[in-house]
Write a protein that holds these residues in place. Sequence first.
Motif, PDB file in Angstrom:
ATOM      1  N   UNK A  59      45.546  20.321  42.849  1.00 48.83           N
ATOM      2  CA  UNK A  59      45.133  21.715  42.785  1.00 48.83           C
ATOM      3  C   UNK A  59      45.604  22.292  44.333  1.00 48.83           C
ATOM      4  N   UNK A  60      45.569  21.759  45.226  1.00 51.00           N
ATOM      5  CA  UNK A  60      45.874  21.938  46.538  1.00 51.00           C
ATOM      6  C   UNK A  60      47.302  22.211  46.613  1.00 51.00           C
ATOM      7  N   UNK A  61      48.034  21.303  46.029  1.00 51.45           N
ATOM      8  CA  UNK A  61      49.662  21.411  45.951  1.00 51.45           C
ATOM      9  C   UNK A  61      49.993  22.767  45.251  1.00 51.45           C
ATOM     10  N   UNK A  62      49.247  22.923  43.959  1.00 53.49           N
ATOM     11  CA  UNK A  62      49.679  24.291  43.409  1.00 53.49           C
ATOM     12  C   UNK A  62      49.217  25.512  44.291  1.00 53.49           C
ATOM     13  N   UNK A  63      48.293  25.374  44.924  1.00 53.19           N
ATOM     14  CA  UNK A  63      47.906  26.408  45.817  1.00 53.19           C
ATOM     15  C   UNK A  63      48.692  26.734  47.147  1.00 53.19           C
ATOM     16  N   UNK A  64      49.412  25.454  47.464  1.00 49.73           N
ATOM     17  CA  UNK A  64      50.157  25.698  48.528  1.00 49.73           C
ATOM     18  C   UNK A  64      51.449  26.513  48.281  1.00 49.73           C
ATOM     19  N   UNK A  65      51.692  26.562  47.070  1.00 49.92           N
ATOM     20  CA  UNK A  65      52.871  27.424  46.696  1.00 49.92           C
ATOM     21  C   UNK A  65      52.745  28.131  45.432  1.00 49.92           C
ATOM     22  N   UNK A 123      49.157   7.543  41.697  1.00 50.13           N
ATOM     23  CA  UNK A 123      50.233   7.510  42.793  1.00 50.13           C
ATOM     24  C   UNK A 123      51.017   8.678  42.878  1.00 50.13           C
ATOM     25  N   UNK A 124      51.484   9.502  41.998  1.00 51.12           N
ATOM     26  CA  UNK A 124      52.297  10.425  42.304  1.00 51.12           C
ATOM     27  C   UNK A 124      51.492  11.650  43.311  1.00 51.12           C
ATOM     28  N   UNK A 125      50.549  11.986  42.464  1.00 44.05           N
ATOM     29  CA  UNK A 125      49.756  13.130  43.341  1.00 44.05           C
ATOM     30  C   UNK A 125      49.202  12.859  44.725  1.00 44.05           C
ATOM     31  N   UNK A 126      49.109  11.554  44.988  1.00 46.37           N
ATOM     32  CA  UNK A 126      48.799  11.243  46.405  1.00 46.37           C
ATOM     33  C   UNK A 126      50.000  11.044  47.132  1.00 46.37           C
ATOM     34  N   UNK A 127      51.241  10.789  46.721  1.00 49.45           N
ATOM     35  CA  UNK A 127      52.524  10.771  47.448  1.00 49.45           C
ATOM     36  C   UNK A 127      52.927  12.219  47.709  1.00 49.45           C
ATOM     37  N   UNK A 128      52.887  12.769  46.771  1.00 51.71           N
ATOM     38  CA  UNK A 128      53.323  14.490  46.885  1.00 51.71           C
ATOM     39  C   UNK A 128      52.556  15.369  47.928  1.00 51.71           C
ATOM     40  N   UNK A 129      51.349  15.092  47.805  1.00 53.76           N
ATOM     41  CA  UNK A 129      50.256  15.596  48.807  1.00 53.76           C
ATOM     42  C   UNK A 129      50.361  15.265  50.005  1.00 53.76           C
ATOM     43  N   UNK A 130      50.839  13.931  50.479  1.00 54.12           N
ATOM     44  CA  UNK A 130      50.970  13.458  51.701  1.00 54.12           C
ATOM     45  C   UNK A 130      52.318  14.123  52.345  1.00 54.12           C
ATOM     46  N   UNK A 131      53.514  14.216  51.299  1.00 51.52           N
ATOM     47  CA  UNK A 131      54.696  14.884  51.859  1.00 51.52           C
ATOM     48  C   UNK A 131      54.405  16.250  51.810  1.00 51.52           C
ATOM     49  N   UNK A 132      53.986  17.199  51.022  1.00 50.74           N
ATOM     50  CA  UNK A 132      53.876  18.513  51.254  1.00 50.74           C
ATOM     51  C   UNK A 132      53.247  19.048  52.232  1.00 50.74           C
TER      52      UNK A 132
END
Length: 432
Positions: A93-99, A382-391
Amino acid sequence: MSGKHHNNLTLKVPLLSKWKLGHFRDDEEKVIASHPSNKNAISFFRTCLNGVNAISGVGILSVPYALASGGWLSLALLFCIAAAAFYSGILMKRCMEKNSNIKTYPDIGELAFGKIGRLIVSISMYTELYLVSIGFLILEGDNLSNLFPIEEFQVFGLSIGAKKFFVILVAVIILPTIWLDNLSLLSYVSASGVFASGVIILSISWTAAFDGIGVHQKGDIVNWSGIPTAVSLYAFCYCAHPVFPTLYNSMRNKHQFSNVLIVCFILSTAGYASMAIIGYLMFGSKVDSQITLNLPLNKISSRIAIYTTLVNPISKFALMATPITNALKDLLPRTYKNNRVTNMFVSTVLVISTVIVALAVPFFGSLMSLVGAFLSVTASILLPCLCYLKIFGSYSKFGFETVTIVVIILVAIAMGISGTYISFVEIVQNLQ
């Protein structure tokens, strides 16, 4: 993080990030989870129905087997996996709100890791959803053939047994629900699925309490050799993350999505834990990969549970298959994208392919364990965590949140490797 702060993040989107996502779109509509028009935006309650329906899936039938595999202490792992899956949903959700240009799960992967990220996320989520859909058909074939054993018959020189016949029959029944592409309409289908999950738990509880089976099995405290299987099946219970962007973008008030996740995970986990405990107390180590296969067919409550089980895949198949069909439609030439006949054809081909695989690999427990260990752990944790760390660049900040996410990632990798190996070995042995 408050909803107000989330909105501020959305307003401060870097132009470069917007360009990164827009560059690969070529102005083509990403229909997997595009923003709906106002008239199709759905309410908090309907989003909860879709969410509970997606999370509380057929895993409810296999959690007693998972508990029997790992023993009583493995139940704690169910709650740990539920917590990790909920947290990764919040990170999405945070990633989607980022952009604000993020409309789909692959978009999150692309914003984080470019084209490679989009490809990895796409492969994992579509494979997961595809195999879950196949699991639905296997479940239907197993239970219907148990209820209505019929003799093998010949069709065009091919031998069709009871399981194969019912897999094909159910696919024909499910097909019209795949032709629906409006989540507001699908929420009504989801309501029946949520209701069905509740009825299954109540019916099996009634069978235990009043129909002579009882809850006399003590079970094992822990079975270390069965822990990887238990963890894989628990992870399979929370494999709905690829659907979350679809649900998020369909909402009228997107800032309420965190509350949607809270409601969905609490209700689903309560249902899973209840069924695991009741089923294990009823049948102990002899419980099948689907608890409905253990139920006595001469009891009304058992038949209600089994009949209701048959409703679940019909109500959930469309919700899981919609992202796949939309992605396939997106590959079509522009002139065919909005063609109703073409869209129905693509959906039909997808269903036919799931039938073929279900007939070739009809091992529900092993297949779902593989999905949970390899794909659910990857796509949902796994992927949500990795994507969040990178974004968000959190990997460069050594804080409590970063440490928590890194621990989740390391544990998820260990779960995935061990569970995948064991599940794959089981499938190979069954095929021999």
